[in-house]
Write a protein that holds these residues in place. Sequence first.
Motif, mmCIF file in Angstrom:
data_model
loop_
_atom_site.group_PDB
_atom_site.id
_atom_site.type_symbol
_atom_site.label_atom_id
_atom_site.label_comp_id
_atom_site.label_asym_id
_atom_site.label_seq_id
_atom_site.Cartn_x
_atom_site.Cartn_y
_atom_site.Cartn_z
ATOM 1 N N ARG A 50 28.211 49.417 41.775
ATOM 2 C CA ARG A 50 29.227 48.627 42.285
ATOM 3 C C ARG A 50 30.124 48.899 43.322
ATOM 4 O O ARG A 50 29.997 50.220 43.690
ATOM 5 C CB ARG A 50 30.360 48.308 40.927
ATOM 6 N N ALA A 52 33.794 48.950 45.709
ATOM 7 C CA ALA A 52 35.080 48.586 45.880
ATOM 8 C C ALA A 52 35.858 48.489 47.310
ATOM 9 O O ALA A 52 35.220 49.610 48.161
ATOM 10 C CB ALA A 52 35.953 49.505 45.183
ATOM 11 N N ASP A 54 38.933 48.853 49.578
ATOM 12 C CA ASP A 54 40.488 49.058 49.449
ATOM 13 C C ASP A 54 40.957 49.078 48.148
ATOM 14 O O ASP A 54 41.893 48.454 47.869
ATOM 15 C CB ASP A 54 41.253 48.214 50.289
ATOM 16 N N GLU A 55 40.209 49.665 47.108
ATOM 17 C CA GLU A 55 40.624 49.849 45.707
ATOM 18 C C GLU A 55 40.559 48.708 45.089
ATOM 19 O O GLU A 55 41.156 48.650 43.603
ATOM 20 C CB GLU A 55 42.166 50.594 45.757
ATOM 21 N N GLU A 56 39.779 47.898 45.203
ATOM 22 C CA GLU A 56 39.496 46.494 44.635
ATOM 23 C C GLU A 56 38.112 46.297 44.284
ATOM 24 O O GLU A 56 37.249 46.322 45.498
ATOM 25 C CB GLU A 56 40.309 45.368 44.883
ATOM 26 N N TYR A 57 37.505 45.954 43.277
ATOM 27 C CA TYR A 57 36.207 45.577 43.040
ATOM 28 C C TYR A 57 35.846 44.499 44.052
ATOM 29 O O TYR A 57 36.418 43.677 44.386
ATOM 30 C CB TYR A 57 35.722 45.293 41.817
ATOM 31 N N THR A 69 38.189 50.587 53.620
ATOM 32 C CA THR A 69 37.415 51.857 53.067
ATOM 33 C C THR A 69 36.648 51.134 51.698
ATOM 34 O O THR A 69 37.174 50.711 50.942
ATOM 35 C CB THR A 69 38.561 52.611 52.212
ATOM 36 N N ALA A 71 34.060 52.021 48.688
ATOM 37 C CA ALA A 71 34.173 52.975 47.745
ATOM 38 C C ALA A 71 32.603 52.634 46.960
ATOM 39 O O ALA A 71 32.444 51.468 46.537
ATOM 40 C CB ALA A 71 34.750 53.216 46.655
ATOM 41 N N ILE A 73 30.710 52.791 43.451
ATOM 42 C CA ILE A 73 31.066 52.931 42.180
ATOM 43 C C ILE A 73 30.123 53.114 41.120
ATOM 44 O O ILE A 73 29.559 52.140 40.907
ATOM 45 C CB ILE A 73 32.174 51.898 41.624
ATOM 46 N N PRO A 74 29.403 54.230 40.893
ATOM 47 C CA PRO A 74 28.399 54.179 39.870
ATOM 48 C C PRO A 74 28.881 53.982 38.469
ATOM 49 O O PRO A 74 30.261 53.849 38.376
ATOM 50 C CB PRO A 74 27.992 55.748 39.921
#
Lengths: 79, 79, 148, 148
Positions: A50, A52, A54-57, A69, A71, A73-74
């Motif tokens: 998955r 993200a 800026d810290e949102e899915y 940014t 991320a 997300i495994p």
Amino acid sequence: MTVLLFAGVAERVGARRLAVEVAPGDRVRDVRDRLVAAHPQLEPFLPTLRYALDEEYADEDTPVPAGATLALIPPVSGG
Amino acid sequence: MTVLLFAGVAERVGARRLAVEVAPGDRVRDVRDRLVAAHPQLEPFLPTLRYALDEEYADEDTPVPAGATLALIPPVSGG
Amino acid sequence: MLIRVTDAPLDPSEAIAAVASPAAGAIDVFLGVVRNENLGRTVDHLVYEAYPSMAEREMEAIAREACARFGVIDCAILHRTGRLAIGETSLVAAVSSGHRAEAFAACRWIVDELKRRVPIWKKEVWSDGEEWIEGPEALERPAPAPPR
Amino acid sequence: MLIRVTDAPLDPSEAIAAVASPAAGAIDVFLGVVRNENLGRTVDHLVYEAYPSMAEREMEAIAREACARFGVIDCAILHRTGRLAIGETSLVAAVSSGHRAEAFAACRWIVDELKRRVPIWKKEVWSDGEEWIEGPEALERPAPAPPR
């Protein structure tokens, strides 16, 4: 843009943070594809990864804002 | 035998412990009826009263062993 | 299996430590707490009375039955007696198990069962009166609708 | 609403104090604990890694949603990171409510939801290897039957 890696993904790639070029109009999947081209070790994680922004899915379709940014997300296993 | 009273029952009767004569062959209900005759304030509690003989729930039909302790248990409300 | 009826304040940490086990992946802990309102009335404080020896006996039976019925590792049940102010803890139930589903289910069952059969009674004291609460459901009924 | 990702040991009492309220009649507290076995393998220790800022953001969203969905008073969620030995607490979730049914339901929901979407990962370390666990269900599957 900055890409954050965690857990098994970070270990496999050998980095917790990558810098990736982003073109105007890029979506998450464009950045992802560029990452996989540069780090083919990411391939096996793709089916369950998955994202993200800026810290949102975010979806693969989500446009990437300048300076955001991303991320990777495994599957999470907290608790 | 010794009869233990608790909570609203004890307050209504004005005692936490009573001594009652028991005849051989008496069941819980016989002791209970003798108590109610001596303490008519017990009457309103009867529909919901439970009984314990030596710290275990007992039926009205349970025979009362010599030297046992009977407890009158109004509906419990712990928690 | 920690079981206790006491007039001293309850410490949830003690119950947690009591059920801890290397095989436990989950611990559920329930606290019954004195609230400031019941059935629309403002509560000043509560008084809990117990038949202590029988209460501990029933609590131990409930803990044993919970372990067998839900396959959990260990249970602790602590109940306080005497005068309790708003916010104080009247009950602590703790259950340890391999996984969380059984811990939640067993802890819930223990509290329900305790309210059904452990000989402990609660008196509510308001500013203008008091009443022995009869039966667990008196506490669980919703508050009456406010007057129009 | 106490929300925290930390590499310091977790204290359930802190979570309980954080959700306390004069209107609370029930508090349910769940602890996730490191167990010595998973899927038939003996675990030496665990390592938890988080995306801390996003994890706290998701935990706060879950706590807010739990309050709204179950009508509970307050929630606390604490998660530990780093190396954890057998018996140490990785997660504390606490919920306060008027009555017990909502506290149990909301606490259970919080734990399920956390395992579904909070970006925290667990690595199991055995005597002869290690593995990042992918997804919550890996932990909840029953152990395989012993070989005949």
